[in-house]
Design a protein around this motif. Structure first.
Motif, PDB file in Angstrom:
ATOM      1  N   ARG A   1       0.829  -1.208   0.000  1.00  0.00           N
ATOM      2  CA  ARG A   1       0.000   0.000   0.000  1.00  0.00           C
ATOM      3  C   ARG A   1       0.865   1.260   0.000  1.00  0.00           C
ATOM      4  NH1 ARG A   1      -4.387   1.346   4.803  1.00  0.00           N
ATOM      5  NH2 ARG A   1      -4.325   3.612   4.636  1.00  0.00           N
ATOM      6  N   GLN A   2       2.011   1.206   0.690  1.00  0.00           N
ATOM      7  CA  GLN A   2       2.886   2.374   0.743  1.00  0.00           C
ATOM      8  C   GLN A   2       3.423   2.752  -0.639  1.00  0.00           C
ATOM      9  OE1 GLN A   2       2.729  -0.181   2.853  1.00  0.00           O
ATOM     10  NE2 GLN A   2       3.986   0.123   4.677  1.00  0.00           N
TER      11      GLN A   2
ATOM     12  N   GLN B   1      -7.022   1.040   0.276  1.00  0.00           N
ATOM     13  CA  GLN B   1      -7.773   0.515   1.411  1.00  0.00           C
ATOM     14  C   GLN B   1      -7.120  -0.712   2.044  1.00  0.00           C
ATOM     15  OE1 GLN B   1     -10.287   2.459   2.294  1.00  0.00           O
ATOM     16  NE2 GLN B   1      -9.766   3.681   0.487  1.00  0.00           N
TER      17      GLN B   1
ATOM     18  N   PRO C   1      -4.760  -3.061   4.295  1.00  0.00           N
ATOM     19  CA  PRO C   1      -4.167  -2.838   5.617  1.00  0.00           C
ATOM     20  C   PRO C   1      -2.658  -2.625   5.516  1.00  0.00           C
ATOM     21  CG  PRO C   1      -4.669  -5.160   5.300  1.00  0.00           C
ATOM     22  CD  PRO C   1      -5.275  -4.433   4.136  1.00  0.00           C
ATOM     23  N   MET C   2      -2.129  -1.850   6.432  1.00  0.00           N
ATOM     24  CA  MET C   2      -0.687  -1.627   6.492  1.00  0.00           C
ATOM     25  C   MET C   2      -0.012  -2.895   7.012  1.00  0.00           C
ATOM     26  SD  MET C   2      -0.332   1.552   5.462  1.00  0.00           S
ATOM     27  CE  MET C   2       1.178   2.268   6.103  1.00  0.00           C
TER      28      MET C   2
ATOM     29  N   GLN D   1      -6.249   8.881   6.648  1.00  0.00           N
ATOM     30  CA  GLN D   1      -5.778   7.503   6.603  1.00  0.00           C
ATOM     31  C   GLN D   1      -6.380   6.726   7.766  1.00  0.00           C
ATOM     32  OE1 GLN D   1      -1.543   6.608   5.800  1.00  0.00           O
ATOM     33  NE2 GLN D   1      -1.587   5.321   7.626  1.00  0.00           N
ATOM     34  N   ASP D   2      -7.057   5.634   7.439  1.00  0.00           N
ATOM     35  CA  ASP D   2      -7.644   4.751   8.450  1.00  0.00           C
ATOM     36  C   ASP D   2      -8.492   5.523   9.463  1.00  0.00           C
ATOM     37  OD1 ASP D   2      -6.332   2.644   7.230  1.00  0.00           O
ATOM     38  OD2 ASP D   2      -4.569   2.833   8.520  1.00  0.00           O
ATOM     39  N   GLY D   3      -9.261   6.487   8.991  1.00  0.00           N
ATOM     40  CA  GLY D   3     -10.141   7.247   9.867  1.00  0.00           C
ATOM     41  C   GLY D   3      -9.498   8.431  10.545  1.00  0.00           C
TER      42      GLY D   3
ATOM     43  N   GLN E   1      -7.250  12.020  10.490  1.00  0.00           N
ATOM     44  CA  GLN E   1      -7.078  13.152   9.578  1.00  0.00           C
ATOM     45  C   GLN E   1      -5.927  14.029  10.039  1.00  0.00           C
ATOM     46  OE1 GLN E   1     -10.580  15.217   7.943  1.00  0.00           O
ATOM     47  NE2 GLN E   1      -9.665  17.137   8.599  1.00  0.00           N
TER      48      GLN E   1
END
Length: 309
Positions: free
Chosen positions: A101-102, A173, A175-176, A247-249, A251
């Motif tokens: 994802r990165q 979207q 997961p890390m 990111q992931d909710g 801000q």
């Protein structure tokens, strides 16, 4: 056709990675008996381990090492025979390439994930042409894809196919996966024999303390080629006013008109580059940082030509 153009630099296809084989001759990466490689030292370094293969058996001659006598052939023929060996010329090349994802980001020619895939394909085709064994690991998601090193086109195509599948599945979207580089390096240490070449293609930001320790341990027995990937926005923020990141909710808001903030951001990127440079020196490894801003072949040619001189 319009859809294909819109995905250029964002996604990569198997056909594109296969096509890269035609560009291998633009940049000879590995040495041949008649010509030194641009990657100086990579195939002429000191041998790690025995480094010889059995060649043939011939009649014993005065001065031959008695430890190499082939007693089975001697007993069968009733005449002393000795084994001959030749220096090992092929080696396993293991390509550790990130698709995470990165890396699903880019502000210039391509996403970092695409640049990583292209670099892996180029090195793979060059190594196969040089008659080396190819394998690798595609890491960065919860499901890692490993190909054991083999000297076959099928092995490389299998690796490229895994790479494309991982690339096509990337999105914002996912997961890390923290420290996935460390896990990949640990796996390489488990399966690779001394003298192998490990090519590490990963996000410049992936170098954690644990990953660095794994690289140091791996570098004791294997050659290393390091290709950290970066985007221009990894090193400099534009003066674009207030920017909002989600990111992931969570801000985050940054005022990019703040010169102190931009300076601190640049210094953070500089420290990452310096850390890679220090590590490469400790390992005696070749460091070839890549940017999404430029063509892959042009970057490698520019970095390797001074070493050739």
């Amino acid at each position: 056709m319009q859809a294909a153009r819109s995905l250029e630099g964002v996604r990569v296809s198997l056909a594109e990675l296969i096509e890269i084989r035609h560009r291998v001759r633009e940049l000879p990466l590995f040495s041949t008996p008649a010509k030194r490689s641009l990657l100086i030292g990579m195939h002429h370094s000191k041998l790690r381990g025995r480094g010889v293969d059995f060649d043939q058996v011939r009649v014993y001659q005065a001065g031959d090492d008695v430890r190499n006598i082939d007693w089975r052939v001697t007993a069968r023929t009733q005449e002393p025979h000795t084994k001959l060996f030749h220096e090992e010329r092929e080696r396993p090349i293991y390509i550790l390439v990130e698709q995470s994802r990165q890396l699903f980001f880019g502000s210039a020619r391509s996403f970092k994930s695409v640049l990583a895939a292209e670099a892996a394909a180029l090195i793979g085709w060059a190594a196969l042409e040089h008659n080396d064994r190819i394998g690798g690991l595609v890491f960065g998601t919860s499901e890692n894809h490993e190909i054991k090193p083999r000297r076959s086109k099928q092995s490389l195509l299998q690796l490229l196919n895994r790479l494309v599948r991982a690339n096509q599945g990337l999105n914002g979207q996912l997961p890390m996966e923290p420290d996935s580089l460390c896990l990949g390096l640990r796996r390489a240490r488990e399966i690779l024999r001394p003298g192998s070449l490990v090519v590490v293609i990963c996000d410049e930001r992936a170098l954690s303390d644990t990953a660095e320790q794994q690289l140091l341990l791996l570098g004791r027995h294997c050659e290393l080629l390091l290709l950290p990937l970066a985007d221009p926005l990894d090193h400099a923020l534009p003066a674009a006013g207030l920017l909002r990141f989600v990111q992931d909710g969570a801000q985050l808001e940054l005022d990019t008109h703040d010169s102190d903030l931009r300076q601190a951001y640049r210094e953070l990127g500089d420290r990452r580059q310096e850390r890679w440079q220090r590590l490469a020196l400790r390992l005696g490894a070749l460091l070839l940082p890549l940017s999404t801003q430029f063509d892959l072949i042009d970057q490698l040619r520019e970095q390797l030509q001074p070493r050739r001189a």
